[in-house]
Design a protein around this motif. Structure first.
Motif, short mmCIF file in Angstrom:
data_model
loop_
_atom_site.label_atom_id
_atom_site.label_comp_id
_atom_site.label_asym_id
_atom_site.label_seq_id
_atom_site.Cartn_x
_atom_site.Cartn_y
_atom_site.Cartn_z
N LEU A 94 0.98 -1.13 0.03
CA LEU A 94 -0.18 -0.11 0.12
C LEU A 94 0.84 1.08 -0.03
O LEU A 94 0.49 2.10 -0.72
CB LEU A 94 -0.96 -0.14 1.13
N LEU A 95 1.92 1.25 0.76
CA LEU A 95 2.85 2.31 0.78
C LEU A 95 3.40 2.85 -0.45
O LEU A 95 3.15 3.93 -0.95
CB LEU A 95 4.04 2.08 1.78
N VAL A 96 3.79 1.68 -1.17
CA VAL A 96 4.42 2.03 -2.85
C VAL A 96 3.26 2.50 -3.49
O VAL A 96 3.64 3.60 -4.37
CB VAL A 96 5.01 0.59 -3.11
N ILE A 97 2.15 1.89 -3.66
CA ILE A 97 0.96 2.19 -4.62
C ILE A 97 0.74 3.60 -4.17
O ILE A 97 0.40 4.48 -4.93
CB ILE A 97 -0.18 1.27 -4.43
N GLY A 98 0.53 4.13 -2.85
CA GLY A 98 0.17 5.25 -2.36
C GLY A 98 0.95 6.21 -2.74
O GLY A 98 0.58 7.30 -3.01
N LEU A 99 2.14 5.98 -2.51
CA LEU A 99 3.25 7.37 -3.00
C LEU A 99 3.28 7.44 -4.37
O LEU A 99 3.39 8.56 -4.86
CB LEU A 99 4.79 6.98 -2.61
N VAL A 100 3.07 6.49 -5.27
CA VAL A 100 3.09 6.58 -6.68
C VAL A 100 1.99 7.27 -7.04
O VAL A 100 1.98 8.38 -7.95
CB VAL A 100 3.13 5.06 -7.48
N ILE A 101 0.81 7.15 -6.53
CA ILE A 101 -0.45 7.94 -6.99
C ILE A 101 -0.47 9.11 -6.37
O ILE A 101 -0.94 10.06 -6.84
CB ILE A 101 -1.54 7.02 -6.12
N ILE A 102 0.29 9.70 -5.21
CA ILE A 102 0.05 10.83 -4.93
C ILE A 102 1.34 11.83 -5.66
O ILE A 102 0.59 12.78 -5.94
CB ILE A 102 0.56 10.96 -3.31
N ILE A 103 2.26 11.37 -5.86
CA ILE A 103 3.15 11.80 -6.49
C ILE A 103 2.66 11.98 -8.05
O ILE A 103 2.86 13.08 -8.60
CB ILE A 103 4.77 11.24 -6.40
N GLY A 104 2.20 10.90 -8.84
CA GLY A 104 1.63 11.01 -10.03
C GLY A 104 0.38 12.14 -10.18
O GLY A 104 0.88 12.70 -11.20
N VAL A 141 -5.34 16.61 -4.73
CA VAL A 141 -4.12 15.62 -4.10
C VAL A 141 -4.72 15.07 -2.72
O VAL A 141 -4.57 14.12 -2.42
CB VAL A 141 -2.80 16.50 -3.91
N LEU A 142 -5.21 15.98 -2.12
CA LEU A 142 -5.50 15.55 -0.61
C LEU A 142 -7.03 14.67 -0.94
O LEU A 142 -7.05 13.88 0.28
CB LEU A 142 -6.33 16.84 0.17
N PHE A 143 -7.67 14.83 -1.77
CA PHE A 143 -8.88 13.93 -2.02
C PHE A 143 -8.35 12.82 -2.33
O PHE A 143 -8.65 11.52 -1.55
CB PHE A 143 -9.78 14.60 -3.12
N LEU A 148 -8.42 9.23 0.21
CA LEU A 148 -9.05 7.83 -0.24
C LEU A 148 -7.92 6.54 0.21
O LEU A 148 -8.13 5.61 0.41
CB LEU A 148 -8.91 7.75 -1.51
N LEU A 149 -6.50 7.01 0.14
CA LEU A 149 -5.37 6.16 0.45
C LEU A 149 -5.62 5.75 2.00
O LEU A 149 -5.35 4.72 2.63
CB LEU A 149 -4.16 6.60 0.14
N TYR A 150 -5.70 6.88 2.77
CA TYR A 150 -5.80 6.79 4.20
C TYR A 150 -6.97 5.63 4.67
O TYR A 150 -6.90 4.88 5.33
CB TYR A 150 -6.23 7.90 4.95
#
Length: 268
Positions: free
Chosen positions: A45-55, A233-235, A239-241
């Motif tokens: 989840l960390l890897v997927i989340g960071l990719v999504i946030i930065i992307g 980005v916060l939205f 969702l990731l939280y």
């Protein structure tokens, strides 16, 4: 939690007191140590989340506020997952991300969310930085309200606390601010403040509040973005939280809801 807080907050499981002192949390090696021993689902989840946030950030118009929001989201999301794994990564990471979220919330006129981030700092970040031993053996001290004496009275006190906080926040926003979303903002923050208190007291029931607060944060920041008060980005981050909250509920490697299962596995 933000997770939160939310996922964005909690303590370690087995380190010596000196490893939790302020001098230790300023060392890079301390952060490396806190990111060990997570569940497999948390790492994924960390890897997927960071990719999504930065992307998501770089696919949107780049502004100073979008970049600092991305930075806060990365730190906050990492902290939220560390909470799920009973690690005190939230000290510096949580403090920095919460301060940035306060600025972003002020810009978006989500004033109760500002207060929520301040509560996270006081209840969940500063203790990790300033109080050695605060983060010691959390996994072994996680409990449910139903297993404590006077469980009904305890729930009633938390319900009263929630109602008082909700009333105070809504009254403040509706009467003294220019918030365009006073009730949604106040409701989301009241759930988060109650969840933070439960986390501080190490009740696993806190995750029901983090789940509800995650849903409300998605609603709050989704409406805020639709009304032009913030970027997306916060939205996406909230969702990731929310996805991290489900890991806490269903991953048997997480102590918050599966303490007995983990203890039985250790005995086998």
């Amino acid at each position: 939690m933000q997770n939160s807080e939310q996922h964005g907050h909690t303590f370690s499981d087995s380190q010596d007191v000196e490893d939790i002192a302020l001098t230790s949390v300023l060392k890079p090696s301390w952060y490396i140590e806190q990111m060990k021993g997570w569940t497999k689902g948390s790492y994924i989840l960390l890897v997927i989340g960071l990719v999504i946030i930065i992307g998501t950030t770089f696919l949107s118009p780049i502004t100073p506020i979008s970049l600092v929001t991305m930075f806060a989201a990365v730190l906050g999301f990492t902290c939220t997952i560390s909470i799920t794994n009973t690690k005190p990564l939230n000290g510096v990471f949580g403090l920095v991300s919460a301060l940035i979220y306060i600025v972003v919330a002020f810009t978006a006129k989500n004033y109760s969310d500002m207060l929520l981030q301040a509560v996270y700092i006081v209840l969940l970040d500063i203790p990790v930085l300033m109080m050695p031993g605060w983060a010691k053996n959390v996994g072994s001290r996680v409990r449910q309200i139903k297993d404590t004496p006077h469980a009904g009275r305890t729930w009633a006190l938390f319900a009263l606390f929630f109602i008082v906080v909700l009333g105070a926040l809504y009254g403040f926003e509706a009467s003294f601010t220019d918030s365009p979303r006073p009730f949604i903002d106040a409701l989301s923050a009241a759930i988060g403040v109650t969840g933070a208190l439960l986390t501080t007291l190490r009740y696993s029931d806190t995750y029901y509040f983090w789940l509800a607060q995650g849903i409300m944060s998605v609603v709050l920041w989704g409406i805020t973005a639709l009304q032009g008060g913030a970027n997306w980005v916060l939205f996406i981050t909230y969702l990731l939280y929310l996805s991290n909250d489900f890991i806490a509920l269903f991953d048997k490697g997480v102590a918050w809801f599966h303490k007995e299962t983990m203890e039985n596995d250790m005995l086998e």
